[in-house]
Every structure is written in C-alpha cells, then in structure tokens.
Write a protein that holds these residues in place. Structure first.
Motif, PDB file in Angstrom:
ATOM      1  N   ASP A  40       0.871  -1.183   0.000  1.00 32.05           N
ATOM      2  CA  ASP A  40       0.000   0.000   0.000  1.00 32.05           C
ATOM      3  C   ASP A  40       0.905   1.229   0.000  1.00 32.05           C
ATOM      4  OD1 ASP A  40      -1.770   2.054   0.418  1.00 32.05           O
ATOM      5  OD2 ASP A  40      -2.965   0.991   1.920  1.00 32.05           O
ATOM      6  N   LEU A  41       1.221   1.719  -1.182  1.00 33.63           N
ATOM      7  CA  LEU A  41       2.166   2.827  -1.320  1.00 33.63           C
ATOM      8  C   LEU A  41       1.629   4.102  -0.673  1.00 33.63           C
ATOM      9  CD1 LEU A  41       3.354   2.283  -4.997  1.00 33.63           C
ATOM     10  CD2 LEU A  41       4.503   1.592  -2.896  1.00 33.63           C
ATOM     11  N   ILE A  42       0.323   4.317  -0.749  1.00 33.82           N
ATOM     12  CA  ILE A  42      -0.265   5.525  -0.167  1.00 33.82           C
ATOM     13  C   ILE A  42      -0.129   5.499   1.351  1.00 33.82           C
ATOM     14  CG2 ILE A  42      -2.414   6.811   0.159  1.00 33.82           C
ATOM     15  CD1 ILE A  42      -3.236   5.968  -2.632  1.00 33.82           C
ATOM     16  N   ASP A  43      -0.416   4.345   1.950  1.00 36.57           N
ATOM     17  CA  ASP A  43      -0.329   4.234   3.409  1.00 36.57           C
ATOM     18  C   ASP A  43       1.115   4.402   3.869  1.00 36.57           C
ATOM     19  OD1 ASP A  43      -1.467   3.593   6.037  1.00 36.57           O
ATOM     20  OD2 ASP A  43      -0.286   1.754   5.867  1.00 36.57           O
ATOM     21  N   TRP A  44       2.060   3.760   3.174  1.00 40.65           N
ATOM     22  CA  TRP A  44       3.477   3.893   3.543  1.00 40.65           C
ATOM     23  C   TRP A  44       3.986   5.312   3.305  1.00 40.65           C
ATOM     24  CZ3 TRP A  44       6.287  -1.112   1.382  1.00 40.65           C
ATOM     25  CH2 TRP A  44       5.888  -2.207   2.147  1.00 40.65           C
ATOM     26  N   GLY A  45       3.478   5.923   2.256  1.00 40.70           N
ATOM     27  CA  GLY A  45       4.027   7.222   1.872  1.00 40.70           C
ATOM     28  C   GLY A  45       3.454   8.406   2.606  1.00 40.70           C
ATOM     29  N   ARG A  46       2.250   8.253   3.212  1.00 39.64           N
ATOM     30  CA  ARG A  46       1.585   9.410   3.808  1.00 39.64           C
ATOM     31  C   ARG A  46       2.432  10.132   4.848  1.00 39.64           C
ATOM     32  NH1 ARG A  46      -2.943   7.091   5.104  1.00 39.64           N
ATOM     33  NH2 ARG A  46      -3.921   7.560   3.112  1.00 39.64           N
ATOM     34  N   PRO A  47       3.031   9.455   5.849  1.00 41.08           N
ATOM     35  CA  PRO A  47       3.834  10.191   6.839  1.00 41.08           C
ATOM     36  C   PRO A  47       5.079  10.841   6.240  1.00 41.08           C
ATOM     37  CG  PRO A  47       4.034   7.808   7.172  1.00 41.08           C
ATOM     38  CD  PRO A  47       2.921   8.011   6.193  1.00 41.08           C
ATOM     39  N   VAL A  48       5.669  10.181   5.227  1.00 42.61           N
ATOM     40  CA  VAL A  48       6.865  10.756   4.601  1.00 42.61           C
ATOM     41  C   VAL A  48       6.490  11.987   3.794  1.00 42.61           C
ATOM     42  CG1 VAL A  48       8.852  10.272   3.134  1.00 42.61           C
ATOM     43  CG2 VAL A  48       7.812   8.435   4.442  1.00 42.61           C
ATOM     44  N   ILE A  49       5.375  11.909   3.078  1.00 43.27           N
ATOM     45  CA  ILE A  49       4.927  13.046   2.278  1.00 43.27           C
ATOM     46  C   ILE A  49       4.637  14.243   3.180  1.00 43.27           C
ATOM     47  CG2 ILE A  49       3.064  13.904   0.819  1.00 43.27           C
ATOM     48  CD1 ILE A  49       4.988  12.151  -0.661  1.00 43.27           C
TER      49      ILE A  49
END
Length: 548
Positions: free
Chosen positions: A420-429
C-alpha cells in the motif's frame, strides 16, 4: 563478419542514420496517407511505432555501444516519444556478448601497470556479467578476499564517439525537417545525452558515486553498499567487494532464509523515498539486478554508473509545485516548472496553466483512489498531447527520477503484491511537504490561503451558483473543504479578539487596581483562550485527516 563490421565507423554511422531516416519517412508517409484519425488509424499507428521500436531494439543488441544506452535514456523520456514506443524500449536490457578475455587482461595490466597476478591471486576468465560498457569478473585478492572487477570493454570509447557523431547527424535531420525540431531544444538534449553517457565511461565517477551513496546511507537500517578498492580502480577498471546474495525479487531465497518480503519491500521503499524526495544523489537504475538480498535480510545496492541528483533548489521547487496543486495555486505550479527548466522560453504560460488546471480538476478532485486503469490511460494520453502542444523538455535528472520511481514500483509489487504505497508514503509526504526549514510551513500555507474569506467565500458562492447541476455535484467536496477552512479561521479570529479584549481588561484593571474588572477580564480572556484552543485543535485534526 558481423562482429568486425560493428567496429567500422562508416558502417555504424550508416546503419544508425539510415534507421532514423527510415523511421521519419515511414511516419511522414503514414501521416500523408491517413488524414482522418479514427480508431483503425490509431491502431495502425501504434503498430507502426511498435514495429519501429522492435527494429531499434534488435539493432541496438546487434551493434551494442550507444544504441543500448540511448535506448534506455529514451525509455525514460515520455516527453520525447509515444508510450507505445517506450513500452518496447523498456525491455531493452543492457546485456551483450562478452569480449574475449585477452582484451580485458590487456586493459587490466595497462591500467594497473603490472601483471594482473601481482594484484590478484586469481581471476575467473569467464565474466559473471557483460554489458555495453564493461564486463564484470570474479577474482580473489592475495589476502583471500573476494572481489568483483569491472573492466571496460575493448574499444568502447572509440565506438561511443562514433555513435555520438551519428546521433548528431540524426538530431540535425530532425531539427531541419520535422516539426519536433522547431519545438524542442535539440542541442541541449544532445548535450544531455553525451554528458550522461560519457560519465558512465569513466569508472572513477562511479567510484565517487559509490562512496557518496555509502556516506549518505551509512546509518540506514538493513541497507549495505559494497566496499570499493580505490587503489585498484582507474578510469577503465573498477574493483569492489564481492557480494554473495540473490536478486531482491528472489522470493524462494527469502523463504529459505526466513526473510519477510514485506520487511524487504518496506526497506526498499524507505530508501528510495529518501533518495527521490530529499536533496542529494539518487540511484537511477534500481532494477532487481542492482539490488541484492543477503541471507540475513540486508539489502545490498550496487552499480552506481547511472545516478541523478535532486538539488536543494529543485527539491524546494518540487515541494512548491505540489503545494500549488493542493492549494489550487496554478501560478505557483507554473512558476515551479519554470524554475526547474521544464518549460522552454517560448511556452504559452497561460495555456500551460489552463491545461494543468483542467486536467487536475477533471481527474484529481475525486482522489487518487478512484483512478481506474482507463482513467490512468486517459491521463497519460492527455499528458502526451499536452507535451506535444507545448515546448516542454524534461531535464535528464527528472527523466531518470521518473524512470527510477517506475522501476522501484515494479520491484516493490513483485516482492510484496499487497503493498500500500499511499499508506506507507503518507507520513513521509507530510514530513516532506513541511520542508527542511519548518515542520509547520505547509500548514502555514493553508492558513495563509484561508485568510482571504471576505474575498474567496463570496467568489466561491457565486461560482457555485453559476455552475450547472453537473458541475455542482462535482465541486461540492472541494467547496466544503474551503468553507470549513474559512469558518475555522473566522471562529479563530473571533476567539482571538475575545482573548485580546480580556487581556486588555486585565492589564487595565491591574494598573487601576479594579478588582471586579480584573475578575471580569480574566473570565473573558479565559473564554477567548479556550475558544482558540478548541478551534486550533479542530482545524488541525481536519487538516491532518485530509488525504493528499
């Protein structure tokens, strides 16, 4: 006979230039014969491009040299070629027949200035890998350490220089006889190609890139970069630590050693996000052959011949562009594109801004989660048309960044299909959007934009009333978010005024020694402060729960 011909300059130039001229003539004749572009014509057009790409790939494999590297370069350039052509080039793997060992041995002894066995205890004569620029051999040092020795191929620099001349002729023909030549900055593109590919011919640059990568990610968990033997590395020879491991996509290897694919995928994701979003060097070719996994689960990154760099100014520009999209400030988006040299001088800025706004409004208001395959294809087709209409040319680093990102996504889905790229990426974004100077800069931007309620609220209402029924449903979600931002700001402003009034009363009563007035001021100020806290927390939660 064929292997000898490819070393003859006239033959190479003739083959490359004729292939390009033939492609241009085929395209000209096709467009001459097909004035109406219906579905049948579009299908035939894609078949023609596919056939041309296949011929290019076969010629590149046969000749080697620049054509392979240039094909890989083109496969990252959606601004230059149609997707149907690029799709074929993506399968162009840099694997060629190895050169005879005596050529490699001669180069080693020339570069080291001594017999290879003064440096090495042993060296396998059959290379473990062969590419268009160098062959890789497995050797052993006198102290027993295993090493990988990369040796530049026989006459490779001479071949590339000949191919650069052929490419210059091709670019001249395109510039003089095609519409694309009038739109694109071909001299700048040629310079990019020569610079990027020539850098790979100097192994000392790859050595420096490896050292830089090792320094940058030395404390990154579960990631390892090989040790390079600087004293045994030259312009044409690169010596590094030999790594025992499997390709990162080898799921049976992971299962055998009890390695969790999800953990490996998360490590790769974190490593690449750190490279792609924040300033510094990034690996431009992170395919599964350059990413190894050790039995203990450590990921090893190798081959730093192709790297790009995200400069700090570029990272700030990208961040500003994304903020512009989120805040619907398209002047900021276009400004960032200009800063990053995406738009050439003759670009129609107003038209660029209009197309960006239309595309964004059409596809992104419903959220990325609602984009199906058809919509994604529509977006790509519209972007292709948009790029053709406007003088847009991606700088090489951005093209490599896009290519590297697409390769990584493919590797991630192979390792862990449920990623789940969105879930993994949300805090980094969210961390990235805040920038390096302030962790609250993005929220400040939202508040600053919301600080125009007296102007934007009536304008939004008028726009809502003037839009048709179809448009109203489409805009409702976005308008609600705007209204909530503005109402929170208004409530916060009222609470601040109440708190200020109470504070002023307290000061006045304290100076004049009015006890009753002092009590009243404390109560009023407390109410105002409490109101500000409630509004701030509620507003912050709303922003935090918004998915970008």
């Amino acid at each position: 006979m064929g292997s000898r011909l490819k070393y003859i300059s006239v033959y190479r130039i003739t083959v490359i230039v004729w292939m390009a001229v033939k492609f241009l003539l085929q395209i000209f004749w096709f467009q001459k014969r097909h004035r109406i572009w219906d579905q049948v014509t579009k299908r035939k057009w894609k078949e023609l491009l596919k056939k041309q790409a296949q011929e290019y790939r076969e010629t590149a494999i046969r000749l080697g040299g620049l054509l392979i590297k240039f094909g890989q370069f083109l496969s990252s350039r959606a601004d230059l070629l149609p997707r149907s052509f690029i799709r074929e080039l993506e399968g162009l793997v840099d694997r060629v027949e190895p050169v005879p060992f005596h050529y490699s041995k001669k180069i080693l002894e020339e570069e080291w200035g001594c017999s290879i066995y003064q440096q090495l205890k042993s060296l396998h004569e059959s290379p473990v890998a062969s590419a268009s620029i160098g062959d890789v051999y497995h050797g052993t040092l006198h102290n027993g350490a295993s090493v990988a020795v990369k040796v530049q191929r026989y006459r490779v620099r001479e071949i590339f220089n000949v191919d650069f001349k052929a490419l210059r002729i091709v670019f001249f023909i395109i510039g003089k006889f095609t519409r694309y030549g009038k739109k694109a900055d071909l001299p700048a593109l040629y310079k990019e190609v020569v610079t990027v590919i020539t850098n790979e011919l100097d192994f000392r640059l790859e050595l420096d890139n490896g050292h830089r990568f090792k320094r940058r990610f030395k404390d990154f968990p579960y990631v390892y970069t090989p040790y390079y033997y600087q004293e045994m590395s030259t312009e044409r020879v690169l010596t590094m630590e030999w790594i025992e491991g499997a390709k990162i996509t080898d799921l049976s290897f992971m299962k055998k050693h009890g390695i969790k694919p999800e953990k490996v995928a998360k490590t790769l994701f974190d490593l690449c996000v750190e490279q792609f979003l924040f300033s510094g060097m990034f690996h431009s070719d992170p395919h599964s052959g350059n990413l190894l996994i050790r039995p203990d689960g450590t990921m090893v990154v190798i081959d730093f011949g192709m790297v790009g760099e995200v400069k700090k100014t570029d990272a700030d520009s990208i961040r500003s562009m994304v903020q512009g999209f989120i805040l619907e400030d398209y002047d900021r988006v276009v400004g960032a594109l200009i800063e990053m040299d995406f738009l050439l001088a003759e670009a129609d800025i107003d038209r660029v801004k209009k197309i960006i706004k239309q595309t964004t409004d059409l596809y992104l208001d419903g959220g990325f989660g609602q984009l199906d395959a058809n919509k994604t294809n529509d977006i790509m087709d519209e972007l292709q048309v948009f790029i053709k209409q406007q003088p847009i040319q991606l700088p090489a680093d951005y093209a490599f960044l896009g290519r590297a990102a697409s390769i990584v996504v493919g590797v991630l889905t192979t390792i862990h299909p449920q990623v789940d790229l969105i879930d993994w990426g949300r805090p980094v974004i969210k961390r990235w959007m805040s920038g390096t100077d302030s962790h609250t800069s993005f929220y400040k931007e939202i508040i600053r934009e919301s600080a125009k309620p007296l102007l934007s609220l009536p304008r939004a209402l008028i726009q809502f009333l003037e839009d048709g029924n179809k448009q109203r449903e489409w805009q409702r979600s976005r308008l609600q978010k705007k209204f909530f931002h503005q109402f929170y700001l208004l409530y916060g402003l009222l609470a601040f005024l109440v708190m200020s009034a109470g504070s002023g009363t307290v000061i006045y009563a304290f100076v004049g020694n009015y006890s009753l007035l002092l009590l009243l001021g404390i109560v009023v100020g407390g109410i105002g402060l409490f109101g500000m806290l409630v509004v701030t927390v509620s507003h912050f939660r709303m922003i935090k729960n918004t998915k970008y």
